[in-house]
Design a protein around this motif. Structure first.
Motif, mmCIF file in Angstrom:
data_model
loop_
_atom_site.group_PDB
_atom_site.id
_atom_site.type_symbol
_atom_site.label_atom_id
_atom_site.label_comp_id
_atom_site.label_asym_id
_atom_site.label_seq_id
_atom_site.Cartn_x
_atom_site.Cartn_y
_atom_site.Cartn_z
ATOM 1 N N SER A 99 0.842 -1.188 0.000
ATOM 2 C CA SER A 99 0.000 0.000 0.000
ATOM 3 C C SER A 99 0.877 1.239 0.000
ATOM 4 C CB SER A 99 -0.919 0.029 1.226
ATOM 5 O OG SER A 99 -1.742 -1.113 1.260
ATOM 6 N N GLN A 100 0.298 2.326 -0.485
ATOM 7 C CA GLN A 100 0.961 3.620 -0.467
ATOM 8 C C GLN A 100 0.364 4.489 0.629
ATOM 9 O OE1 GLN A 100 1.073 5.652 -4.219
ATOM 10 N NE2 GLN A 100 1.510 3.792 -5.386
ATOM 11 N N LEU A 101 1.244 5.153 1.373
ATOM 12 C CA LEU A 101 0.785 6.138 2.344
ATOM 13 C C LEU A 101 0.617 7.453 1.592
ATOM 14 C CD1 LEU A 101 2.984 5.272 5.447
ATOM 15 C CD2 LEU A 101 0.756 4.393 4.780
ATOM 16 N N ARG A 102 -0.601 7.726 1.167
ATOM 17 C CA ARG A 102 -0.862 8.833 0.250
ATOM 18 C C ARG A 102 -1.045 10.154 1.010
ATOM 19 N NH1 ARG A 102 -2.079 7.121 -4.870
ATOM 20 N NH2 ARG A 102 -2.485 4.908 -5.139
ATOM 21 N N TYR A 103 -0.967 11.212 0.223
ATOM 22 C CA TYR A 103 -1.172 12.554 0.744
ATOM 23 C C TYR A 103 -1.894 13.370 -0.316
ATOM 24 C CZ TYR A 103 -0.125 16.905 3.211
ATOM 25 O OH TYR A 103 -0.229 18.082 3.886
ATOM 26 N N PRO A 105 -3.070 16.100 -3.110
ATOM 27 C CA PRO A 105 -2.298 16.657 -4.230
ATOM 28 C C PRO A 105 -1.681 18.009 -3.894
ATOM 29 C CG PRO A 105 -4.409 15.804 -4.985
ATOM 30 C CD PRO A 105 -4.445 15.778 -3.494
ATOM 31 N N GLY A 106 -0.610 18.318 -4.605
ATOM 32 C CA GLY A 106 0.044 19.601 -4.451
ATOM 33 C C GLY A 106 1.147 19.624 -3.425
ATOM 34 N N ARG A 107 1.556 18.458 -2.905
ATOM 35 C CA ARG A 107 2.590 18.414 -1.874
ATOM 36 C C ARG A 107 3.698 17.458 -2.303
ATOM 37 N NH1 ARG A 107 -0.382 21.979 -1.219
ATOM 38 N NH2 ARG A 107 -1.687 22.466 0.584
ATOM 39 N N VAL A 108 4.928 17.824 -1.972
ATOM 40 C CA VAL A 108 6.082 16.996 -2.309
ATOM 41 C C VAL A 108 6.668 16.442 -1.016
ATOM 42 C CG1 VAL A 108 8.382 16.955 -3.363
ATOM 43 C CG2 VAL A 108 6.567 18.335 -4.378
ATOM 44 N N LEU A 109 6.981 15.161 -1.013
ATOM 45 C CA LEU A 109 7.585 14.514 0.147
ATOM 46 C C LEU A 109 9.019 15.010 0.330
ATOM 47 C CD1 LEU A 109 7.310 12.286 2.335
ATOM 48 C CD2 LEU A 109 8.187 10.675 0.640
ATOM 49 N N CYS A 110 9.333 15.493 1.539
ATOM 50 C CA CYS A 110 10.658 16.038 1.825
ATOM 51 C C CYS A 110 11.531 15.085 2.636
ATOM 52 C CB CYS A 110 10.542 17.366 2.563
ATOM 53 S SG CYS A 110 9.781 18.688 1.598
ATOM 54 N N ASP A 111 10.945 14.375 3.573
ATOM 55 C CA ASP A 111 11.712 13.428 4.380
ATOM 56 C C ASP A 111 10.735 12.465 5.037
ATOM 57 O OD1 ASP A 111 13.959 12.231 5.398
ATOM 58 O OD2 ASP A 111 14.102 13.531 7.160
ATOM 59 N N ALA A 112 11.229 11.273 5.366
ATOM 60 C CA ALA A 112 10.416 10.248 6.026
ATOM 61 C C ALA A 112 11.298 9.453 6.965
ATOM 62 C CB ALA A 112 9.761 9.320 4.999
ATOM 63 N N HIS A 113 10.693 8.973 8.048
ATOM 64 C CA HIS A 113 11.413 8.166 9.027
ATOM 65 C C HIS A 113 10.427 7.204 9.663
ATOM 66 C CE1 HIS A 113 14.101 7.450 12.644
ATOM 67 N NE2 HIS A 113 14.922 7.316 11.625
ATOM 68 N N CYS A 114 10.935 6.075 10.168
ATOM 69 C CA CYS A 114 10.076 5.011 10.668
ATOM 70 C C CYS A 114 10.674 4.433 11.935
ATOM 71 C CB CYS A 114 9.913 3.924 9.599
ATOM 72 S SG CYS A 114 8.715 2.653 10.022
ATOM 73 N N CYS A 115 9.789 4.031 12.841
ATOM 74 C CA CYS A 115 10.198 3.366 14.073
ATOM 75 C C CYS A 115 9.100 2.405 14.490
ATOM 76 C CB CYS A 115 10.483 4.381 15.182
ATOM 77 S SG CYS A 115 10.838 3.634 16.790
ATOM 78 N N HIS A 445 1.482 15.723 -10.510
ATOM 79 C CA HIS A 445 1.684 15.504 -9.074
ATOM 80 C C HIS A 445 2.231 14.113 -8.811
ATOM 81 C CE1 HIS A 445 0.087 14.288 -5.015
ATOM 82 N NE2 HIS A 445 0.875 15.289 -4.732
ATOM 83 N N ARG A 446 1.708 13.110 -9.493
ATOM 84 C CA ARG A 446 2.188 11.739 -9.322
ATOM 85 C C ARG A 446 3.654 11.623 -9.715
ATOM 86 N NH1 ARG A 446 -1.300 9.577 -12.640
ATOM 87 N NH2 ARG A 446 -3.293 10.084 -11.712
ATOM 88 N N LYS A 447 4.066 12.424 -10.658
ATOM 89 C CA LYS A 447 5.432 12.345 -11.158
ATOM 90 C C LYS A 447 6.439 12.911 -10.167
ATOM 91 C CE LYS A 447 8.195 13.769 -15.174
ATOM 92 N NZ LYS A 447 8.165 14.474 -16.482
ATOM 93 N N TYR A 448 6.064 13.959 -9.457
ATOM 94 C CA TYR A 448 7.039 14.683 -8.637
ATOM 95 C C TYR A 448 6.848 14.520 -7.129
ATOM 96 C CZ TYR A 448 8.515 17.209 -12.820
ATOM 97 O OH TYR A 448 9.021 17.534 -14.048
ATOM 98 N N ARG A 449 5.779 13.870 -6.667
ATOM 99 C CA ARG A 449 5.419 13.953 -5.258
ATOM 100 C C ARG A 449 6.315 13.121 -4.349
ATOM 101 N NH1 ARG A 449 -0.034 10.273 -5.860
ATOM 102 N NH2 ARG A 449 1.033 8.322 -6.285
#
Length: 494
Positions: A99-103, A105-115, A445-449
């Motif tokens: 699955s994708q953790l979606r957000y 439209p109009g936003r670009v993912l900058c950083d992600a972290h998991c624990c 958006h799908r291309k750059y997000r």
């Protein structure tokens, strides 16, 4: 009958039940099975709950349970081993749900972290989202910004552990949230300049930031009030920053600034752990008592290969050097690797596993098209991510690729446990075409997000929401390849 046993026949002697139980505790599963076939008395003894509870604990199953939690520990151990075998088979054959953790439209993912299944993501809008992948309902609450913050800048870094979540912004501000107290930040502080690195203690409540030539530590006191126990002035700009886990008392950090590695303790002035002119540090990771970092050689030092150095944080001495590569090491994972093992990714597109006891590479795999950007391993598998957006799962003992998945942007974060995998493809460009992505252009958006993928290999945890999007389709959407993930719902029943 078991309650009536006082003595157990041992050949020509009769031993008390408690003494016979102490003898049987040295036997393994196969030996206990053979002993259970000797006689009825031995069968009762060999199936004693204390013996199988201890075997279950020794093999690492159900460590947080007591002996009264299960009525049959032999069956509990059997179920745990069957589940482990099922998970390993699902990992190898890529059977599960993705699955994708979606957000929006109009936003670009900058950083992600998991624990531990909690996924934190920061976006170009300044918003910070948090997912709990254990529930599979994909609710992503927004972690609120400080009051009066106004329009938020881009998120630079996010970090999360079992109790805290931290985000650093482009304007030098840092916000800290408690996972137990809600969506409002419990602490906020400001730097005057851009933040180059952010670190959060894996098991504690300490935060470290690097801005310009300054490293600052923040931690709560005994009453819960946040304070700044230490500030360090560094000679060069910090590239990498990590907090040492499991340190009682004041925090301890390891910082890499170009070709110098510092050991920063809150009560002491900063110590130089390693410094060789002309050998910049290319990656860094920290465990409880050791730190590993890659060094790059060039120019007049070309005759020396690129290596990974392992330093002991208690003696401040170099323990071993591993790797002899023409390419520079781009990522290293020490804290989550098995004991005495280390895994590193290189710009020569290889992933190497090193045995620190003999300072040799025990496994070297090649399959990325560009440099390796993220890597993690356990006892039998390796998961690596590349600059080209490829996520590869390897069988460490066979040295072969089990399967791969591809997305557009570089893989910047990889995390997995026994039953799940989280990967984050983060774009390099946060403002494509010089402006924000148009919300009314979904293809752009799908291309750059950027995208965060969650894989679940435990079949018994599947929910309706974790079914592949192709199975939830109304036939109006664009069809695609199912990536060999087993379909939880028959396609023809939609």
């Amino acid at each position: 009958f078991q309650n009536e046993i006082n003595e157990v026949p041992f050949f020509d002697v009769q031993l008390p039940y408690e003494l016979a139980l102490k003898i049987f505790q040295y036997l393994g599963k196969a030996e206990l099975g053979r002993c259970a076939q000797v006689s009825r008395t031995w069968k009762i003894l060999a199936e004693d709950e204390v013996l199988w509870y201890r075997l279950c604990q020794q093999e690492g199953y159900l460590l947080d349970t007591s002996i009264s939690d299960h009525s049959c520990w032999k069956l509990a151990l059997k179920n745990c081993r069957a589940r482990e075998h099922m998970l390993k088979t699902n990992w190898k054959n890529r059977v599960g749900a993705v699955s994708q953790l979606r957000y929006e439209p109009g936003r670009v993912l900058c950083d992600a972290h998991c624990c531990d299944g909690l996924v934190m993501a920061g976006y170009s809008s300044g918003e910070v989202r948090l997912w709990d992948t254990h529930t599979w309902d994909y609710t992503a609450p927004v972690l609120a910004a400080p009051a009066g913050a106004g329009a938020l800048p881009h998120v630079s870094f996010v970090r999360i552990n079992s109790s805290l979540a931290v985000a650093a912004y482009e304007d030098g501000s840092v916000s800290v949230w408690s996972l137990l107290l809600g969506q409002e930040p419990i602490h906020h502080f400001q730097h005057n300049q851009h933040i180059q690195a952010l670190a959060l203690a894996p098991g504690g409540a300490a935060v470290a930031t690097a801005s310009a030539f300054q490293v600052r530590m923040e931690s709560p006191d005994d009453k819960g009030f946040w304070q700044t126990p230490a500030t360090f002035e560094i000679q060069k700009l910090v590239n990498f920053l990590n907090l040492v886990p499991d340190v009682p008392g004041r925090p301890v950090a390891v910082a890499a600034a170009e070709d110098i590695v510092y050991l920063l303790k809150a009560e002491d002035p900063g110590k130089i752990l390693h410094s060789v002119y002309g050998q910049p540090v290319t990656c860094l990771d920290v465990a409880a008592h050791e730190t590993a970092f890659g060094i790059k050689t060039f120019g007049w030092l070309l005759n020396e290969p690129n290596q990974v150095l392992l330093y002991n944080l208690e003696t401040n001495q170099c323990v071993t050097k591993v790797g002899n590569s023409l390419g520079e090491f781009s990522c290293v994972n020490l804290h989550s690797s098995p004991p005495n093992m280390l895994v590193a990714g290189n710009k020569d597109r290889r992933v190497r596993v090193f045995d620190l006891r003999c300072a040799q590479a025990v496994c070297s795999v090649y399959g990325h098209q560009l440099g390796v950007s993220a890597v993690q391993m356990d006892e039998w598998k390796i998961v690596s991510g590349g600059e080209e957006g490829l996520v590869c799962v390897w069988d460490q003992r066979m040295g072969t690729k089990l399967w791969e998945m591809h997305a557009r942007h570089p893989v910047r974060h990889v995390w997995f446990n026994s039953h799940s995998l989280v990967t984050a493809n983060i774009p390099e460009e946060k403002n494509p075409r010089g402006s924000s992505i148009s919300e009314d252009d979904p293809s752009l958006h799908r291309k750059y997000r950027g995208v965060i993928y969650c894989y679940e290999f435990s079949v018994d945890q599947l929910a309706v929401d974790s079914v592949l999007p192709i199975c939830r389709s109304s036939y109006d959407g664009v069809t695609g390849y199912s990536y060999n993930i087993s379909l939880a719902v028959p396609y023809d029943s939609i």
